[in-house]
Design a protein around this motif. Structure first.
Motif, short mmCIF file in Angstrom:
data_model
loop_
_atom_site.label_atom_id
_atom_site.label_comp_id
_atom_site.label_asym_id
_atom_site.label_seq_id
_atom_site.Cartn_x
_atom_site.Cartn_y
_atom_site.Cartn_z
N LEU A 1 0.82 -1.21 0.00
CA LEU A 1 0.00 0.00 0.00
C LEU A 1 0.85 1.26 0.00
CD1 LEU A 1 -3.25 0.62 1.93
CD2 LEU A 1 -1.40 2.26 2.20
N GLY A 2 1.99 1.24 0.69
CA GLY A 2 2.84 2.42 0.78
C GLY A 2 3.65 2.69 -0.46
N LEU A 3 3.89 1.67 -1.28
CA LEU A 3 4.72 1.82 -2.48
C LEU A 3 3.91 2.04 -3.75
CD1 LEU A 3 7.39 -1.01 -1.96
CD2 LEU A 3 7.48 1.37 -1.21
N ASP A 4 2.60 1.75 -3.71
CA ASP A 4 1.78 1.70 -4.92
C ASP A 4 2.37 0.71 -5.92
OD1 ASP A 4 -0.38 3.39 -4.38
OD2 ASP A 4 0.75 5.19 -4.92
N GLN A 5 2.79 -0.43 -5.42
CA GLN A 5 3.38 -1.47 -6.26
C GLN A 5 2.94 -2.86 -5.80
OE1 GLN A 5 7.64 -0.91 -5.82
NE2 GLN A 5 7.76 0.27 -7.71
N ILE A 6 3.06 -3.83 -6.71
CA ILE A 6 3.07 -5.24 -6.36
C ILE A 6 4.52 -5.69 -6.44
CG2 ILE A 6 2.27 -7.56 -6.89
CD1 ILE A 6 -0.07 -6.30 -8.42
N VAL A 7 5.08 -6.11 -5.33
CA VAL A 7 6.46 -6.60 -5.30
C VAL A 7 6.43 -8.10 -5.59
CG1 VAL A 7 8.58 -6.81 -3.96
CG2 VAL A 7 7.08 -4.82 -3.63
N ILE A 8 7.34 -8.54 -6.48
CA ILE A 8 7.32 -9.93 -6.96
C ILE A 8 8.58 -10.65 -6.51
CG2 ILE A 8 7.12 -11.41 -9.00
CD1 ILE A 8 5.88 -9.00 -10.45
N TYR A 9 8.39 -11.86 -5.98
CA TYR A 9 9.49 -12.70 -5.50
C TYR A 9 9.48 -14.04 -6.22
CZ TYR A 9 9.81 -9.48 -1.54
OH TYR A 9 9.96 -8.36 -0.75
N GLN A 10 10.66 -14.55 -6.49
CA GLN A 10 10.79 -15.91 -7.02
C GLN A 10 10.94 -16.88 -5.85
OE1 GLN A 10 14.33 -16.93 -9.40
NE2 GLN A 10 12.92 -17.79 -10.91
N ILE A 11 10.26 -18.02 -5.93
CA ILE A 11 10.32 -19.02 -4.88
C ILE A 11 11.51 -19.93 -5.08
CG2 ILE A 11 9.09 -20.90 -3.73
CD1 ILE A 11 7.78 -18.15 -3.41
N GLN A 12 12.35 -20.07 -4.06
CA GLN A 12 13.44 -21.04 -4.06
C GLN A 12 13.00 -22.20 -3.18
OE1 GLN A 12 16.51 -18.28 -2.69
NE2 GLN A 12 17.21 -17.99 -4.80
N LEU A 13 12.26 -23.13 -3.79
CA LEU A 13 11.53 -24.14 -3.04
C LEU A 13 12.45 -25.08 -2.28
CD1 LEU A 13 8.73 -25.16 -2.33
CD2 LEU A 13 8.80 -26.61 -4.37
N ASP A 14 13.61 -25.40 -2.86
CA ASP A 14 14.52 -26.35 -2.19
C ASP A 14 15.05 -25.80 -0.88
OD1 ASP A 14 15.90 -24.40 -3.62
OD2 ASP A 14 17.64 -25.68 -3.96
N GLN A 15 15.07 -24.46 -0.76
CA GLN A 15 15.58 -23.83 0.47
C GLN A 15 14.47 -23.15 1.27
OE1 GLN A 15 19.43 -21.61 -0.26
NE2 GLN A 15 18.83 -21.97 -2.40
N SER A 16 13.24 -23.15 0.74
CA SER A 16 12.13 -22.41 1.36
C SER A 16 12.51 -20.96 1.60
CB SER A 16 11.70 -23.08 2.67
OG SER A 16 11.14 -24.35 2.41
N LEU A 17 13.01 -20.32 0.53
CA LEU A 17 13.41 -18.92 0.57
C LEU A 17 12.75 -18.18 -0.58
CD1 LEU A 17 17.25 -19.25 1.29
CD2 LEU A 17 15.45 -18.71 2.94
N ILE A 18 12.74 -16.84 -0.50
CA ILE A 18 12.22 -16.02 -1.58
C ILE A 18 13.29 -15.03 -2.03
CG2 ILE A 18 9.82 -16.26 -0.85
CD1 ILE A 18 10.01 -13.47 0.41
N LYS A 19 13.26 -14.67 -3.32
CA LYS A 19 14.22 -13.73 -3.88
C LYS A 19 13.46 -12.70 -4.70
CE LYS A 19 18.12 -13.39 -7.09
NZ LYS A 19 19.00 -14.15 -8.03
N ARG A 20 13.63 -11.43 -4.35
CA ARG A 20 12.95 -10.38 -5.10
C ARG A 20 13.45 -10.33 -6.54
NH1 ARG A 20 11.31 -4.17 -3.64
NH2 ARG A 20 11.17 -3.42 -5.78
#
Length: 371
Positions: free
Chosen positions: A181-200
């Motif tokens: 809401l504060g950025l007026d954006q949708i921020v998108i992350y890629q899922i790193q499923l083997d590590q259960s991590l996210i990367k913008r």
């Protein structure tokens, strides 16, 4: 996908139970925690709601993909946390465990389709957090926190800092999306499923001053429908699933300027896509209404909406049951739950007259619901 969707929906309708459990998240007032009731899917009637778990302010809930566990963001005495529950055969909730959220209270929670981890969005903290999930469903300590940066500043009081308001996943589970809401954006992350991590991996701009709140994908995964809380509008984005990118196509208001002017306070709260995919629904607080938008299936454009009063004050959330026949609306400030019937021919909804008491309801989720 379009070809097999009717068959899937027909199968779901055949298998749909006559009675399904529905859980209500709450916050404030006389609310004591998570409440549970049962919906008679033949008549559209709810049983009286009972307390399923006593905990402070369980605003939003999320099911594990196998529907045997339920997760909540709430405030136990130790502080803001993610709570994990077993759903017992009788629908009661059994607390497994909880883990504190490092960056304060979350505004939303979502479990990855793999069931390996969940994400929370911290509105005030301006961050997204990752919590791995054990094989038995218990929630493990936070493994990653990603801070958002910047601010659009268009609406000074609300957009002077990042405010992640929702988190969810692409239909294939490869990407996570966070309307801020504060950025007026949708921020998108890629899922790193083997590590259960996210990367913008990027972000897409919405309308200036719109205040992105919640979003949903179209039934075929080709479009994103983003609800703008501050401007009371819905933005349609064309979605490229191969690249995890989106492009703004159009923005449609949920209320006319004259309707907005009649209320001292108006803001959008929730958006859902009907399981059949032909209609989008958005709720307006202040005006206390639900918009029914027909959708152009080829372009994703929203057509002229029909408005319905929710028969309560401040509709915070609403959801269809798995059959897609009944819409249940949580009216936070009137402490009521209302039931509407879906018209298969027109996509419109009709008030059933069925209204029930739940203290300060914030969230509705069915065991058989389709995201």
């Amino acid at each position: 996908m379009k070809a097999i969707l009717p068959l899937i929906l027909l199968t779901l309708h055949i298998l749909h139970a006559d009675v399904v459990d529905v859980y209500f998240g709450t916050g404030g007032g006389e609310a004591k925690g998570i409440y549970r009731a049962s919906l008679d899917t033949k008549k559209g009637k709810l049983s009286s709601a009972t307390l399923a778990s006593e905990v402070k302010a369980p605003g939003f809930l999320a099911f594990h993909p196998d529907r045997t566990r339920l997760y909540a963001i709430a405030n136990p005495v130790e502080g803001p946390a993610v709570l994990a529950y077993n759903i017992l055969d009788n629908g009661e909730l059994e607390l497994l465990n909880f883990q504190l959220i490092p960056d304060g209270r979350a505004a939303h929670i979502s479990v990855h389709p793999s069931g390996k981890f969940l994400l929370t969005a911290q509105y005030r903290g301006g961050s997204v957090a990752v919590f791995p999930l054990g094989k038995d469903g218990h929630v493990e300590a936070c493994s990653q926190t990603v801070e958002h940066e910047g601010a659009s500043g268009v609406v000074a009081r609300r957009q002077s800092a990042p405010h992640p308001h929702w988190v969810g996943f692409s239909p294939d589970g490869q990407f996570a999306f966070v309307p801020d809401l504060g950025l007026d954006q949708i921020v998108i992350y890629q899922i790193q499923l083997d590590q259960s991590l996210i990367k913008r991996v990027g972000a897409v701009d919405s309308v200036p001053g719109g205040g992105p709140r919640h979003m949903k994908f179209s039934a075929d995964g080709q479009f994103i429908f983003l609800l703008n809380e501050l401007s009371l509008s819905v933005s349609t984005f064309a979605y490229d699933g191969d690249e995890g990118k989106a492009e703004l196509v159009s923005t449609t208001s949920t209320l006319s300027d004259s309707m907005k002017a009649k209320e001292s306070f108006n803001s959008s709260s929730e958006i859902i896509v009907h399981p059949k995919g032909q209609f989008v629904y958005a709720a307006n607080r202040g005006h206390d209404s639900v918009c029914v938008f027909p959708v152009d299936q080829e372009t994703g454009l929203l057509l002229t909406p029909v408005l319905h009063h929710t028969r309560g004050a401040t509709p915070r959330h609403f959801q269809f049951d798995g059959s897609g026949q009944w819409m249940v609306v949580a009216n936070q400030d009137s402490d009521t739950i209302g039931v509407f019937r879906f018209n298969l021919s027109t996509g419109d909804i009709t008030w059933t007259g069925n209204q029930y008491s739940v203290p300060s309801p914030n969230f509705v989720c069915f065991c058989d619901s389709i995201k």
